[in-house]
Design an enzyme around this catalytic site. Sequence first.
Site, PDB file in Angstrom:
ATOM      1  N   ASN A 158      42.358  40.373  39.502  1.00  0.00           N
ATOM      2  CA  ASN A 158      42.920  39.206  40.263  1.00  0.00           C
ATOM      3  C   ASN A 158      42.711  38.285  40.358  1.00  0.00           C
ATOM      4  OD1 ASN A 158      45.075  41.133  40.825  1.00  0.00           O
ATOM      5  ND2 ASN A 158      44.270  41.510  42.955  1.00  0.00           N
ATOM      6  N   TYR A 205      47.645  52.968  41.445  1.00  0.00           N
ATOM      7  CA  TYR A 205      48.350  52.933  42.639  1.00  0.00           C
ATOM      8  C   TYR A 205      48.923  52.136  43.474  1.00  0.00           C
ATOM      9  CZ  TYR A 205      47.031  47.539  43.122  1.00  0.00           C
ATOM     10  OH  TYR A 205      47.226  45.787  42.302  1.00  0.00           O
ATOM     11  N   TYR A 210      46.277  55.046  47.037  1.00  0.00           N
ATOM     12  CA  TYR A 210      45.277  55.314  45.030  1.00  0.00           C
ATOM     13  C   TYR A 210      44.998  56.848  44.734  1.00  0.00           C
ATOM     14  CZ  TYR A 210      44.239  50.614  47.052  1.00  0.00           C
ATOM     15  OH  TYR A 210      44.041  48.844  47.724  1.00  0.00           O
ATOM     16  N   ASN A 228      34.487  42.441  50.681  1.00  0.00           N
ATOM     17  CA  ASN A 228      35.862  42.798  50.338  1.00  0.00           C
ATOM     18  C   ASN A 228      34.868  44.589  50.881  1.00  0.00           C
ATOM     19  OD1 ASN A 228      38.298  42.907  49.991  1.00  0.00           O
ATOM     20  ND2 ASN A 228      38.089  42.539  48.054  1.00  0.00           N
ATOM     21  N   LYS A 280      36.967  33.428  54.999  1.00  0.00           N
ATOM     22  CA  LYS A 280      38.500  33.520  54.653  1.00  0.00           C
ATOM     23  C   LYS A 280      38.927  34.344  55.764  1.00  0.00           C
ATOM     24  CE  LYS A 280      39.377  35.591  50.947  1.00  0.00           C
ATOM     25  NZ  LYS A 280      37.742  35.522  50.052  1.00  0.00           N
ATOM     26  N   GLY A 298      42.428  34.737  56.423  1.00  0.00           N
ATOM     27  CA  GLY A 298      44.466  34.578  56.432  1.00  0.00           C
ATOM     28  C   GLY A 298      45.293  33.336  56.475  1.00  0.00           C
ATOM     29  N   ASP A 317      42.336  36.839  46.574  1.00  0.00           N
ATOM     30  CA  ASP A 317      42.011  37.338  45.387  1.00  0.00           C
ATOM     31  C   ASP A 317      42.218  36.386  44.878  1.00  0.00           C
ATOM     32  OD1 ASP A 317      41.453  39.964  46.053  1.00  0.00           O
ATOM     33  OD2 ASP A 317      42.886  40.755  45.185  1.00  0.00           O
TER      34      ASP A 317
END
Length: 306
Positions: free
Chosen positions: A34, A88, A101, A165, A224, A226, A257
């Site tokens: 992504n 997924y 997943y 992540n 980051k 949100g 991403d």
Amino acid sequence: MAGNGVASIGECMLELSGQAGPNWRMGFAGDTFNTLWALHALSGDRPATYVSAFGDDPFSRDQIDFFARNGIGIGASPIIPGARPGLYAITLTGAERSFTYWRGDAAARQLASDAVALAKSLENQALVYFSGITLAILDDAARKTLLAAVAKARAAGSLVAFDPNYRPRLWGQREEAQTAILDALAVTDIALPTFPDEQMLFGDAAPQKTAERLRKLVGEVVVKNGEEPALIATSGTLQPVPAVHVAAPVDTTGAGDSFNGAYLAARLAGHAPTEAVLRAHRVAAAVVQVRGALAPFETLSAAFED
């Protein structure tokens, strides 16, 4: 000397989304893909390479063909007989998503099985990007092979970017994740963490604590959070940059991403970190207004240049 290309390392899965009764839409997505998708869309004529491992089944061939149709190569990534991609499914409650997943035997888990091929895929890249999910799908020996290849590319002049992540379900123990991520940060130039992940993994009380901790390890950090401001830590300073509010998001899949891809594209284009974050916020806001992880290139470009 580093070249002009951009490379991202990780796992691209089959994505089932957009459920309408018993019918699903199939696409291709995964955190590092992504990011490369957005980075490629926003980086003009830079060659783009997705570094992974692939099966020889029809779904893997379709995946590689999809990459090629969109200008993305696979470098020297191995094609493994009998292997197949992970899968997924996205289910939505409003705009918030949850994932199921099937990825335990995915081909991408063998992306570091050929150290020579991996190093070749990372040669002559302006930027190399990977994530904590890339680390999580590998065993300890493969992680060492990966980080050695990344370090070699960095020594040759590539800029290295990393998003920790953290996904607890992919790790056996929290301490294993901490060690692997700290090892990755040691070969990183730009860190792009998400505060809730860092809070879970390292117990940070606030985004400022994440930024202060990571800037001791990495020269450029963007935390980051949100719809809350992103926090830039560089040159000994902390600077918040407000996010773009979206009143009615459609699907938040891939927003972080895409933020990463837009930020890195802006930095490669010579924009300062603050301007790069502003562009990245606009791109992330555009992405949450479309379904699925991959927004059309035109949508990304319009937001980036707005």
